[in-house]
Design a protein around this motif. Sequence first.
Motif, PDB file in Angstrom:
ATOM      1  N   GLN A  17     -19.542 122.711  21.911  1.00 22.95           N
ATOM      2  CA  GLN A  17     -19.955 122.677  23.442  1.00 22.95           C
ATOM      3  C   GLN A  17     -20.493 120.959  23.487  1.00 22.95           C
ATOM      4  O   GLN A  17     -20.776 120.164  22.645  1.00 22.95           O
ATOM      5  N   LYS A  59     -20.011 124.893  30.011  1.00 24.35           N
ATOM      6  CA  LYS A  59     -20.409 126.296  30.659  1.00 24.35           C
ATOM      7  C   LYS A  59     -20.240 126.446  32.127  1.00 24.35           C
ATOM      8  O   LYS A  59     -20.371 125.218  32.814  1.00 24.35           O
ATOM      9  N   CYS A 115     -18.323 130.015  25.946  1.00 23.05           N
ATOM     10  CA  CYS A 115     -18.228 128.924  25.004  1.00 23.05           C
ATOM     11  C   CYS A 115     -18.843 129.338  23.740  1.00 23.05           C
ATOM     12  O   CYS A 115     -18.587 128.299  22.905  1.00 23.05           O
TER      13      CYS A 115
END
Length: 149
Positions: A141, A112, A136
């Motif tokens: 992630q 991010k 995202c």
Amino acid sequence: MRHTKLGAALAGLATAAVVATTAQPANAAALYYTESSTRCLTAGYACAWYDQYGNGTATAFYDDAWDWSAIPSPYRNINNQSSSWESHGTSTYGNVRFFNYAGGTGANKCLKKGYAQTTSDGMDNLVSANVWVSTCSGYTQFSYQIRIW
């Protein structure tokens, strides 16, 4: 009358072309640079470090880099060698995805905007490409993202 409309339309297109070609920033950002501090300090860049926790030397990417082995030397040495990452994206596309393989394929994780991933999180010495994205959400992630600003 028809020639007048055509002439006005052509004049409008010529003006739009001049505006489009002169509306670029006076100082374009470098596509890559080498960072030797423990932080990626320049807004608009994603950084990849050789070592975890942002130690060692980093390569900073301003744009998408679909194949790290094909970028100019000495920056390409980061290909399959990075262990930690930061995103200092500033635009709508401020989040960055890192991929195992050139062309944006293979395993990948999203970082991010305004965050760092200081440990490898399964991507240690595997990253070969980066692509800026608007969010995202919907992508895998990095697990331990740390807010940096």
